[in-house]
Design an enzyme around this catalytic site. Structure first.
Site, mmCIF file in Angstrom:
data_model
loop_
_atom_site.group_PDB
_atom_site.id
_atom_site.type_symbol
_atom_site.label_atom_id
_atom_site.label_comp_id
_atom_site.label_asym_id
_atom_site.label_seq_id
_atom_site.Cartn_x
_atom_site.Cartn_y
_atom_site.Cartn_z
ATOM 1 N N SER A 82 0.807 -1.228 0.000
ATOM 2 C CA SER A 82 0.000 0.000 0.000
ATOM 3 C C SER A 82 0.836 1.273 0.000
ATOM 4 O O SER A 82 0.310 2.344 -0.289
ATOM 5 C CB SER A 82 -0.944 0.013 1.205
ATOM 6 O OG SER A 82 -0.208 0.124 2.406
ATOM 7 N N LYS A 95 0.902 4.705 6.824
ATOM 8 C CA LYS A 95 0.344 5.525 5.737
ATOM 9 C C LYS A 95 1.009 6.905 5.768
ATOM 10 O O LYS A 95 1.739 7.246 6.687
ATOM 11 C CB LYS A 95 -1.176 5.699 5.892
ATOM 12 C CG LYS A 95 -1.974 4.405 5.999
ATOM 13 C CD LYS A 95 -1.995 3.606 4.727
ATOM 14 C CE LYS A 95 -2.815 2.316 4.901
ATOM 15 N NZ LYS A 95 -2.712 1.445 3.710
#
Length: 299
Positions: free
Chosen positions: A83, A153
């Site tokens: 990701s 993230k």
């Protein structure tokens, strides 16, 4: 006879002192060169501890320091997915700064952060059961934890920001379109689907809006807007900022903040605040200075 000259012949060796005098200075009153013990005998020197007996003590200290560093300073984490490509690859090991949050520091736009699962983001993700050795090494920080459900993230919005995207982008913060060179090649800034490609949110105090760099392969804030935090990451769930890719050696690099988050006007919504605060602080100072000057003049 010259003043200060000694009569007679000096002892051999040129010391200029009688043998008994030199012996007294060398050996002390007892003439042995060693201090006598309480019972009149000579005291024995201290015995050194063999190195092999010191090893367990050194191991305990090393493990204690490792645990201290892992708890308060730096901890290693493993990247479990794609990701965050291309900044991070699956299997990379990153070092996370855990010290800054202890002093009240909060994440800023563009930083890559590790945080605990806010509200079931990893509910359907399988967790590999570690063996006892892996569990111990994870506990002291020598291996990334495989039990804790943590995510990594990039911070896009901080408290007070308005983050929005429509269709494939561009992604906007406070009305400014972001130039995002870190987005995975071939990806669009947002997803074309309705679930993650269309949104406009205002980040509340104490929370952050996060997104993965591999936008079409990241279930980030966009896809969790129905949870208890509206897709945001609470500040108290943030572990720290990822600062270095430490493993493998061929991937070693620092994780810096991209220049796109320094562009003019990005802080337009809050840009007037420093000036107002500076003016408010200057007024009392100017008034105090004028009063002091007036007193001196009157005197």
């Amino acid at each position: 006879m010259a003043v200060g000259a000694r009569s007679g012949r000096e002892p051999e060796g040129g010391s200029g002192r009688p043998e008994d005098e030199s012996a007294e200075h060398a050996d002390g009153p007892g003439g042995s060169g060693q201090d006598d013990g309480p019972d009149g005998g000579r005291s024995k020197g201290k015995r050194r501890i063999p190195f092999w007996l010191e090893i367990p003590f050194l191991i305990v200290i090393a493990l204690g320091l490792a645990l201290l560093i892992k708890t308060f300073l730096v901890q290693a984490f493993s990247i479990p997915s794609e990701s965050m490509q291309n900044a991070l690859q699956k299997g990379d090991r990153v070092l996370v700064d855990k010290l800054t949050p202890w002093f009240g520091g909060e994440p800023e736009r563009g930083e890559v952060i590790v945080f605990h699962d806010p509200d079931g983001w990893l509910a359907n993700e399988p967790v590999t059961e570690p063996n006892s050795v892996q569990r111990f090494l994870s506990f002291i920080g020598l291996m990334p934890s495989s039990e804790e459900k943590d995510l990594i993230k990039r911070v896009i919005g901080v408290p007070g920001d308005t983050v929005e995207c429509n269709g494939t982008g561009p992604l906007k913060v406070n009305g400014k379109a972001l130039d995002e060179p870190y987005v995975f090649p071939g990806n669009t800034p947002c997803s074309p689907d309705d679930g993650g490609g269309k949104f406009k949110v205002t980040v509340p105090d104490g929370k952050f809006w996060v997104m993965g760099d591999h936008r079409q392969s990241s279930l980030d804030s966009r896809y969790h807007q129905n949870d208890e935090n509206a897709g945001m990451v609470p500040a108290d769930e943030v572990v720290g900022r990822a600062i270095v890719v430490a493993w493998p050696p061929t991937r070693w690099s620092t994780l810096s903040v991209p220049d796109t988050f320094d562009q003019p006007g990005l802080n337009a919504a809050l840009g007037a605040a420093p000036g107002v605060l500076g003016l408010a602080g200057a007024v009392p100072l100017v008034l105090w200075r004028r009063r002091v000057t007036a007193r001196r003049t009157d005197g």
